[in-house]
Design a protein around this motif. Sequence first.
Motif, PDB file in Angstrom:
ATOM      1  N   ARG A  51      11.706  18.450  72.570  1.00 16.47           N
ATOM      2  CA  ARG A  51      11.358  17.201  73.528  1.00 16.47           C
ATOM      3  C   ARG A  51      11.510  16.270  72.626  1.00 16.47           C
ATOM      4  NH1 ARG A  51       6.923  16.333  77.803  1.00 16.47           N
ATOM      5  NH2 ARG A  51       7.707  14.750  78.852  1.00 16.47           N
ATOM      6  N   GLY A  52      12.532  15.206  72.841  1.00 15.72           N
ATOM      7  CA  GLY A  52      12.621  13.907  71.998  1.00 15.72           C
ATOM      8  C   GLY A  52      13.445  13.988  70.692  1.00 15.72           C
ATOM      9  N   GLY A  53      13.986  15.154  70.572  1.00 10.65           N
ATOM     10  CA  GLY A  53      14.764  15.258  69.193  1.00 10.65           C
ATOM     11  C   GLY A  53      15.032  16.813  68.681  1.00 10.65           C
ATOM     12  N   GLN A  54      14.883  17.025  67.501  1.00 16.40           N
ATOM     13  CA  GLN A  54      15.191  18.302  66.765  1.00 16.40           C
ATOM     14  C   GLN A  54      13.753  18.702  66.050  1.00 16.40           C
ATOM     15  OE1 GLN A  54      18.391  19.908  66.706  1.00 16.40           O
ATOM     16  NE2 GLN A  54      18.622  18.739  68.570  1.00 16.40           N
ATOM     17  N   ARG A  55      13.827  20.121  65.992  1.00 20.37           N
ATOM     18  CA  ARG A  55      12.789  20.923  65.081  1.00 20.37           C
ATOM     19  C   ARG A  55      13.636  21.560  63.815  1.00 20.37           C
ATOM     20  NH1 ARG A  55       9.973  26.138  66.168  1.00 20.37           N
ATOM     21  NH2 ARG A  55       8.188  26.115  64.688  1.00 20.37           N
ATOM     22  N   CYS A  56      13.376  21.206  62.815  1.00 17.47           N
ATOM     23  CA  CYS A  56      14.249  21.632  61.828  1.00 17.47           C
ATOM     24  C   CYS A  56      13.289  22.740  60.756  1.00 17.47           C
ATOM     25  CB  CYS A  56      14.829  20.706  60.832  1.00 17.47           C
ATOM     26  SG  CYS A  56      16.106  19.721  61.746  1.00 17.47           S
ATOM     27  N   ALA A  57      13.744  23.913  60.656  1.00 15.11           N
ATOM     28  CA  ALA A  57      12.975  24.844  59.929  1.00 15.11           C
ATOM     29  C   ALA A  57      13.369  24.870  58.285  1.00 15.11           C
ATOM     30  CB  ALA A  57      12.989  26.188  60.700  1.00 15.11           C
ATOM     31  N   TYR A  58      12.565  25.194  57.345  1.00 15.55           N
ATOM     32  CA  TYR A  58      12.824  25.464  56.020  1.00 15.55           C
ATOM     33  C   TYR A  58      11.947  26.636  55.675  1.00 15.55           C
ATOM     34  CZ  TYR A  58      15.177  21.066  55.914  1.00 15.55           C
ATOM     35  OH  TYR A  58      15.891  19.860  56.191  1.00 15.55           O
ATOM     36  N   SER A  59      12.506  27.701  55.104  1.00 16.51           N
ATOM     37  CA  SER A  59      11.612  28.646  54.492  1.00 16.51           C
ATOM     38  C   SER A  59      11.705  28.557  53.087  1.00 16.51           C
ATOM     39  CB  SER A  59      12.215  30.041  54.898  1.00 16.51           C
ATOM     40  OG  SER A  59      13.508  29.986  54.527  1.00 16.51           O
ATOM     41  N   TYR A  60      10.436  28.977  52.374  1.00 15.16           N
ATOM     42  CA  TYR A  60      10.435  29.173  50.942  1.00 15.16           C
ATOM     43  C   TYR A  60       9.371  30.295  50.643  1.00 15.16           C
ATOM     44  CZ  TYR A  60       5.885  26.668  51.874  1.00 15.16           C
ATOM     45  OH  TYR A  60       4.770  26.185  52.450  1.00 15.16           O
ATOM     46  N   GLU A  61       9.185  30.643  49.432  1.00 14.85           N
ATOM     47  CA  GLU A  61       8.501  31.950  49.211  1.00 14.85           C
ATOM     48  C   GLU A  61       7.028  31.588  49.543  1.00 14.85           C
ATOM     49  OE1 GLU A  61       7.292  34.525  45.240  1.00 14.85           O
ATOM     50  OE2 GLU A  61       9.098  33.475  45.235  1.00 14.85           O
ATOM     51  N   GLY A  62       6.440  32.235  50.342  1.00 14.40           N
ATOM     52  CA  GLY A  62       5.111  32.209  50.790  1.00 14.40           C
ATOM     53  C   GLY A  62       4.862  31.210  52.166  1.00 14.40           C
ATOM     54  N   GLY A  63       5.997  31.009  52.924  1.00 18.58           N
ATOM     55  CA  GLY A  63       5.659  30.147  54.112  1.00 18.58           C
ATOM     56  C   GLY A  63       6.916  29.685  54.541  1.00 18.58           C
ATOM     57  N   ALA A  64       6.815  28.453  55.440  1.00 18.64           N
ATOM     58  CA  ALA A  64       7.799  27.546  56.100  1.00 18.64           C
ATOM     59  C   ALA A  64       7.309  26.336  56.450  1.00 18.64           C
ATOM     60  CB  ALA A  64       8.124  28.409  57.425  1.00 18.64           C
TER      61      ALA A  64
END
Length: 88
Positions: A51-64
Amino acid sequence: MNRPASAGVIVREAPDRNRGLEVASAGAVKTLFRTRYGGVGHIFQGCESERGGQRCAYSYEGGAMFMHARRLSAGSGYWIDSIDYVAD
């Protein structure tokens, strides 16, 4: 959706809080620089509409990390409203 992804790279690779404030809210920049992590860094996983835009995901060792980006106007860039982290 290149702009939201590149906003995270600009803030994290600089690493320059003032430069980050050009593309993100003060709260988002504070969250990004407060969070410590190890490993090779963030790996962009893509963006999806929210809603209202974008949700961008990044992963890294141990989480996101999830950046919530809002479109400023047609033909312009995005503004990072907030950042959330999830630990493995």
